[in-house]
Design a protein around this motif. Structure first.
Motif, PDB file in Angstrom:
ATOM      1  N   UNK A  36      40.380  33.360  45.024  1.00 22.91           N
ATOM      2  CA  UNK A  36      39.743  34.551  45.584  1.00 22.91           C
ATOM      3  C   UNK A  36      40.007  35.813  44.755  1.00 22.91           C
ATOM      4  N   UNK A  37      41.109  35.856  44.014  1.00 23.21           N
ATOM      5  CA  UNK A  37      41.356  37.028  43.174  1.00 23.21           C
ATOM      6  C   UNK A  37      40.217  37.208  42.174  1.00 23.21           C
ATOM      7  N   UNK A  38      39.784  36.123  41.586  1.00 23.11           N
ATOM      8  CA  UNK A  38      38.686  36.182  40.624  1.00 23.11           C
ATOM      9  C   UNK A  38      37.399  36.688  41.260  1.00 23.11           C
ATOM     10  N   UNK A  39      37.100  36.203  42.458  1.00 23.84           N
ATOM     11  CA  UNK A  39      35.880  36.624  43.171  1.00 23.84           C
ATOM     12  C   UNK A  39      35.929  38.105  43.515  1.00 23.84           C
ATOM     13  N   UNK A  40      37.101  38.537  44.010  1.00 23.30           N
ATOM     14  CA  UNK A  40      37.209  39.914  44.490  1.00 23.30           C
ATOM     15  C   UNK A  40      37.050  40.923  43.368  1.00 23.30           C
ATOM     16  N   UNK A  41      37.372  40.512  42.143  1.00 23.88           N
ATOM     17  CA  UNK A  41      37.283  41.464  41.044  1.00 23.88           C
ATOM     18  C   UNK A  41      36.072  41.184  40.152  1.00 23.88           C
ATOM     19  N   UNK A  42      35.221  40.253  40.558  1.00 29.67           N
ATOM     20  CA  UNK A  42      34.018  39.944  39.787  1.00 29.67           C
ATOM     21  C   UNK A  42      33.080  41.148  39.795  1.00 29.67           C
ATOM     22  N   UNK A  43      32.549  41.476  38.632  1.00 34.00           N
ATOM     23  CA  UNK A  43      31.618  42.590  38.549  1.00 34.00           C
ATOM     24  C   UNK A  43      32.298  43.939  38.432  1.00 34.00           C
ATOM     25  N   UNK A  44      33.625  43.968  38.616  1.00 34.75           N
ATOM     26  CA  UNK A  44      34.365  45.217  38.459  1.00 34.75           C
ATOM     27  C   UNK A  44      34.650  45.383  36.961  1.00 34.75           C
ATOM     28  N   UNK A  45      34.385  46.578  36.391  1.00 34.36           N
ATOM     29  CA  UNK A  45      34.626  46.774  34.956  1.00 34.36           C
ATOM     30  C   UNK A  45      36.074  46.432  34.587  1.00 34.36           C
ATOM     31  N   UNK A  46      36.254  45.847  33.397  1.00 27.89           N
ATOM     32  CA  UNK A  46      37.552  45.325  32.991  1.00 27.89           C
ATOM     33  C   UNK A  46      38.723  46.298  33.200  1.00 27.89           C
ATOM     34  N   UNK A  47      38.596  47.576  32.775  1.00 24.25           N
ATOM     35  CA  UNK A  47      39.746  48.479  32.934  1.00 24.25           C
ATOM     36  C   UNK A  47      40.159  48.688  34.395  1.00 24.25           C
TER      37      UNK A  47
END
Ligand SMILES: [Zn+2]
Length: 271
Positions: free
Chosen positions: A101-112
């Motif tokens: 879920x960590x990957x999903x929650x931060x998907x689409x969020x800019x890398x920085x």
């Protein structure tokens, strides 16, 4: 801090509950009958969620999920009886695993911003999978006392995606199967192939006279039921290979009329 939850009364016994976080917006619905209440989805179920729901009714509560993605099941554990379509058991296992879920929650969020997003969403990631889980199949009816709500299996977004139909009220609660903005069919290992979604839209079209309004799991609500025609046409073009794709948020989406459908990369490459 202002509450993340806003209650939108639909009628005397039906409520939309909107959850807003920095990164997400979601909707769940509370349907009250004479004897029980049905809570359709539980969003991320963050602080304040349980109090918001319990503040609306003292009736005994049944939870039913439109599908098992983490932004629809997060508050399940606050309630005693929880139902899902059995075809989403694998999705449920995945979406209650914090590593995933960590990957999903931060998907689409800019890398920085990803580390920050991960930190801020930590409370959403540890979803408690315990509880009295029960499984329905297509056509299962929840009897709330003078109010019946029927599960209509509409696989596509996930294998166990359903819509819930209240024929008497003329309302269809559609989860992520019909939304104003679009429907996601691209997630590998979670979404079904486009022809499966096309069949689901045909099913809803066959139920045309049973509902007037569509109440989705995200974005604007209610959605006019004519959106289903756009999804039907869009899905048909994907399946026939005649869809036009455009890039939206870095992903190829097939568009038709007011809607878009994200597809697996191979499908877009073929088109
Ligand atoms: Zn979903």
């Amino acid at each position: 801090m202002a509450s993340r939850y806003t209650v939108h009364p639909i009628d005397d016994s039906t409520f939309a509950i909107e959850e807003k976080t920095r990164f997400s917006q979601g909707l769940c619905y509370l349907l009250c009958g004479g004897e029980r209440a049905l809570l359709i989805d539980t969003c991320f179920g963050l602080k304040g969620f349980e109090d918001t729901v319990r503040g609306l009714t003292a009736l005994p509560m049944t939870v039913a999920n439109t599908h098992a993605h983490l932004d629809h099941i997060g508050g399940n554990h606050f309630f005693d009886e929880i139902w899902q379509h059995e075809a989403d058991r694998g999705i449920f296992a995945l979406h209650t695993d914090p590593r995933y879920t960590l990957g999903i929650a931060t998907e689409g969020v800019p890398r920085p911003a990803r580390a920050l997003a991960g930190l801020l969403t930590k409370s959403m990631l540890n979803i408690d999978p315990s509880g009295d889980y029960r499984y329905f199949e297509d056509g299962y009816v929840f009897h709330l006392g003078g109010r019946d709500v029927e599960a209509v299996h509409t696989p596509g977004h996930t294998p166990g995606s359903v819509c819930f139909l209240d024929r008497q009220a003329g309302m269809l609660f559609s989860g992520d199967s019909v939304c104003e903005w679009g429907v996601l069919l691209h997630i590998p290992g979670e979404a079904c192939p486009p022809p499966v979604f096309l069949d689901s839209m045909r099913r809803l079209k066959n139920l045309w006279d049973a509902f007037e309004t569509v109440w989705p799991g995200h974005h604007g609500f209610p959605v006019d039921k004519s959106y289903i025609d756009d999804y039907l046409a869009c899905a048909r073009q994907i399946v026939e290979g005649s869809a036009s794709y455009r890039l939206t948020r870095g992903r190829a989406c097939a568009g038709f009329g007011r809607v878009l459908i994200t597809v697996p990369d191979e499908a877009a490459a073929d088109g």
